[in-house]
Scaffold this active site. Structure first.
Site, PDB file in Angstrom:
ATOM      1  CG  ASP A 158      -0.496   0.106   2.884  1.00 43.53           C
ATOM      2  OD1 ASP A 158       0.954   0.009   2.632  1.00 43.53           O
ATOM      3  OD2 ASP A 158      -0.832   0.220   3.702  1.00 43.53           O
ATOM      4  CG  HIS A 159      -0.494   4.640   1.498  1.00 40.97           C
ATOM      5  ND1 HIS A 159      -1.653   4.167   1.787  1.00 40.97           N
ATOM      6  CD2 HIS A 159      -0.379   5.517   2.982  1.00 40.97           C
ATOM      7  CE1 HIS A 159      -2.228   4.114   2.813  1.00 40.97           C
ATOM      8  NE2 HIS A 159      -1.450   5.113   4.105  1.00 40.97           N
ATOM      9  CB  CYS A 201       1.332  -2.693   4.087  1.00 41.09           C
ATOM     10  SG  CYS A 201       1.142  -3.685   5.932  1.00 41.09           S
ATOM     11  N   GLY A 202       2.141  -0.762   6.206  1.00 32.63           N
ATOM     12  CA  GLY A 202       2.901   0.458   7.655  1.00 32.63           C
ATOM     13  C   GLY A 202       3.453  -0.347   8.362  1.00 32.63           C
ATOM     14  CB  THR A 203       1.836  -2.482  10.998  1.00 34.26           C
ATOM     15  OG1 THR A 203       0.877  -3.531  10.255  1.00 34.26           O
ATOM     16  CG2 THR A 203       1.738  -0.914  11.374  1.00 34.26           C
ATOM     17  N   GLY A 229      -2.156  -5.218   8.506  1.00 35.10           N
ATOM     18  CA  GLY A 229      -2.726  -5.654   7.611  1.00 35.10           C
ATOM     19  C   GLY A 229      -2.873  -6.456   6.382  1.00 35.10           C
ATOM     20  CG  HIS A 239       8.865 -25.521  12.800  1.00 33.99           C
ATOM     21  ND1 HIS A 239       8.879 -25.216  13.866  1.00 33.99           N
ATOM     22  CD2 HIS A 239      10.558 -26.027  12.066  1.00 33.99           C
ATOM     23  CE1 HIS A 239      10.452 -25.815  14.536  1.00 33.99           C
ATOM     24  NE2 HIS A 239      10.797 -26.149  12.943  1.00 33.99           N
ATOM     25  NE  ARG A 245       3.125   4.302   8.568  1.00 37.37           N
ATOM     26  CZ  ARG A 245       1.846   4.419   8.301  1.00 37.37           C
ATOM     27  NH1 ARG A 245       1.082   3.887   8.708  1.00 37.37           N
ATOM     28  NH2 ARG A 245       1.805   5.410   7.389  1.00 37.37           N
ATOM     29  NE  ARG A 284       8.600 -31.748  14.784  1.00 37.45           N
ATOM     30  CZ  ARG A 284       9.799 -32.528  13.827  1.00 37.45           C
ATOM     31  NH1 ARG A 284       9.971 -33.432  13.196  1.00 37.45           N
ATOM     32  NH2 ARG A 284      10.732 -31.595  14.338  1.00 37.45           N
ATOM     33  CG  HIS A 285       7.104 -29.797  11.086  1.00 39.76           C
ATOM     34  ND1 HIS A 285       6.591 -28.392  11.839  1.00 39.76           N
ATOM     35  CD2 HIS A 285       8.784 -29.691  11.413  1.00 39.76           C
ATOM     36  CE1 HIS A 285       8.006 -28.597  12.976  1.00 39.76           C
ATOM     37  NE2 HIS A 285       9.045 -29.437  12.233  1.00 39.76           N
ATOM     38  NE  ARG A 313       3.096 -30.019  14.233  1.00 39.49           N
ATOM     39  CZ  ARG A 313       3.954 -30.645  15.390  1.00 39.49           C
ATOM     40  NH1 ARG A 313       4.944 -30.033  15.269  1.00 39.49           N
ATOM     41  NH2 ARG A 313       3.899 -30.984  16.014  1.00 39.49           N
TER      42      ARG A 313
END
Ligand code: RB5
Length: 144
Positions: A8-9, A66-68, A71, A99, A110, A134-135, A138
């Site tokens: 995104d921006h 994105c910023g974090t 999202g 895993h 950010r 196992r991985h 799952r």
């Protein structure tokens, strides 16, 4: 290896840096936007574009910024077959591949600096899934 990248921006500048970095590696990078610089774009729209491509080409991988990164991860994980991992550290990038067989990496512009982000990207792309039963079991359960 095919890589689909989007942002995104708020992730635009890091997305451009990751794209430049990947173009120096032996991978094919397709940029799915944003192409609007820092003009506002909704991350679920770009996340959908990235996920649809990753699902269309099973050996490909996606990168969403994105910023974090949060999202992006939420949006990507709505798509069945997508295993998106928000990775602010190299260790998480490695373990999400080993895993969890992650196929989309989510980054937050950010949250981490560019140098760290590029190391995370390289680790994500260079780490193979652990094929222990196992991985695998799952990971298969995630889509059931
Ligand atoms: C945009 O301001 C920001 O909310 C978005 O980039 C992202 O951080 C959401 O998770």
């Amino acid at each position: 290896m095919k890589i689909y990248i989007g942002s995104d921006h708020a992730g635009y500048n890091l997305k451009q840096a990751v794209k430049d970095h990947l173009e120096k590696r032996d991978v094919t990078v397709t940029d799915l936007g944003s192409f609007e610089g820092e003009d506002s774009v909704d991350y679920p729209i770009i996340a959908r574009e990235v996920c649809e491509k990753v699902l269309e080409y099973p050996h490909s991988k996606g990168i969403m910024v994105c910023g974090t990164g949060q999202g992006s991860a939420m949006a990507c994980n709505r798509h069945k077959g997508i295993r998106a991992a928000l990775c602010p550290t190299v260790e998480l990038a490695e373990m999400s591949r080993r895993h969890n067989h992650a196929n989309v990496l989510c980054l937050g512009e950010r949250i981490i600096d560019e140098k760290t982000a590029l190391t995370i990207v390289d680790t994500f792309l260079d780490t193979e899934p652990d094929s222990a039963k196992r991985h695998k079991k799952r990971v298969e359960m995630l889509d059931k």
